[in-house]
Enzyme design. Structure first.
Site, PDB file in Angstrom:
ATOM      1  N   ASP A 151       8.678 -43.541   8.549  1.00  0.00           N
ATOM      2  CA  ASP A 151       7.949 -44.165   7.390  1.00  0.00           C
ATOM      3  C   ASP A 151       6.914 -43.167   7.539  1.00  0.00           C
ATOM      4  OD1 ASP A 151       9.809 -46.000   7.237  1.00  0.00           O
ATOM      5  OD2 ASP A 151       8.329 -47.641   6.579  1.00  0.00           O
ATOM      6  N   LYS A 214       6.695 -46.435  -0.946  1.00  0.00           N
ATOM      7  CA  LYS A 214       6.253 -47.468  -0.131  1.00  0.00           C
ATOM      8  C   LYS A 214       4.994 -47.765  -0.431  1.00  0.00           C
ATOM      9  CE  LYS A 214       5.703 -49.306   4.589  1.00  0.00           C
ATOM     10  NZ  LYS A 214       5.962 -49.058   6.166  1.00  0.00           N
ATOM     11  N   LYS A 250       9.699 -49.788  -1.290  1.00  0.00           N
ATOM     12  CA  LYS A 250       9.544 -50.824  -0.352  1.00  0.00           C
ATOM     13  C   LYS A 250       8.160 -51.174  -0.476  1.00  0.00           C
ATOM     14  CE  LYS A 250       8.882 -51.165   5.002  1.00  0.00           C
ATOM     15  NZ  LYS A 250       9.144 -50.301   6.101  1.00  0.00           N
TER      16      LYS A 250
END
Length: 314
Positions: A151, A214, A250
């Site tokens: 991430d 995300k 996400k």
């Protein structure tokens, strides 16, 4: 499993004309919770689906290998086995466990043989204010420790100044460093100031090869919101229509209740369809959320709410 997003050449013309009508986005987002009435066994099924899409996360300054091991035990058995058996479900795990790079090895040990991937934040999380070579080195360190997913965080300054080509180049370098590991690009939407910036940053990240986009690190003053998520999902839809590649989504930060889990799944279904309600295209970054979901599932099975001590996070 969808084909990974290979990215594209930098295409400013795909998004430079994009502007977001903020009041309209907010109205649309506000209407979503009432669009589907999920009760009883239907609600329980959607909550179980949310569990399998959770990136169960600990990103605290006092994380230890023992704390991570406890979290991984919860990821392996996120809902009481007896409750699952009464619902006819044999096995359920979370989508992944997400930790700092230095905790990856501990997570890999604790999850060995389960098939649950380990995600690691990297690139100077949460601010990303480190030289690029150090951010790339952190990706490589996490991969050496065994991370399956990375991430990354973007440089917000590039987005705020409209330096889209520079942002594209940065994310491309990160994608290359990730190699075969799944890359989720954290946009830190609460710091991008406008929904138009959120839309444009989403396009750039996908063009640069992000497998997921995300919302947040969970450390910003404003984290995941439905209007921001709506804008990102429409960018995903536009990218799919242009390229044929499906990019995951996400939301992270601020999702704390079972109702939140239902609302974001309704958003996914309404905007992208049910194909996106799978862990290969939808993850929820969360920690406390799982406790409330398990509480609601226990209520569905037994007719009463479980005591908090029965639903410990790990």
């Amino acid at each position: 499993m969808p084909t990974r997003n290979p990215g594209t050449d930098f295409r400013l013309d795909w998004f430079e004309g994009v502007t977001v009508n903020t009041p309209a986005a907010e109205r649309r987002a506000a209407s979503l919770p009432g669009r589907r009435s999920l009760k009883k066994e239907w609600q329980a099924a959607w909550l179980l689906n949310a569990v399998r899409c959770i990136d169960l996360t600990t990103l605290a300054g006092d994380d230890t290998p023992d704390r991570v091991a406890r979290l991984c035990a919860k990821a392996r058995q996120p809902v009481d086995a007896g409750d699952l058996a009464l619902m006819g479900v044999e096995q359920l795990t979370t989508g992944a466990v997400c930790v700092y790079p230095t905790m990856v090895a501990a997570a890999k040990r604790a999850l060995e043989g389960t098939g649950v991937p380990v995600a690691s934040v990297a690139t100077g999380f949460p601010a990303g204010l480190m030289p690029l070579d150090l951010r790339l080195a952190e990706i490589r360190y996490a991969l050496d420790q065994g991370a399956d997913e990375i991430d990354i965080v973007i440089s917000r300054a590039h987005a705020l100044r409209g330096e889209w080509a520079a942002l594209y180049d940065e994310i491309c370098a990160m994608r290359e460093a990730c190699g075969p590991a799944l890359m989720k690009a954290i946009l830190a939407t609460g710091e991008l100031k406008t929904l138009t910036n959120v839309a444009r940053a989403s396009h750039v990240a996908m063009q640069a090869g992000a497998d997921f986009i995300k919302t947040s690190t969970g450390k910003e003053p404003v984290n995941a919101t439905l209007p921001m998520s709506l804008v990102m999902l429409r960018a995903i839809r536009d990218y799919r229509d242009r390229t044929g590649f499906a990019v995951g989504f996400k939301p992270a930060g601020g999702l704390k209740t079972a109702k939140d889990a239902l609302n974001w799944q309704v958003l996914m279904a309404e905007e992208l369809g049910r194909d996106w309600l799978r862990p290969d295209l939808f993850r929820i970054g969360a920690s406390s959320l799982l406790g409330d979901i398990e509480r609601q599932i226990s209520h569905f099975v037994t007719g009463r709410y479980a005591s908090a001590h029965r639903l410990a996070a790990g």
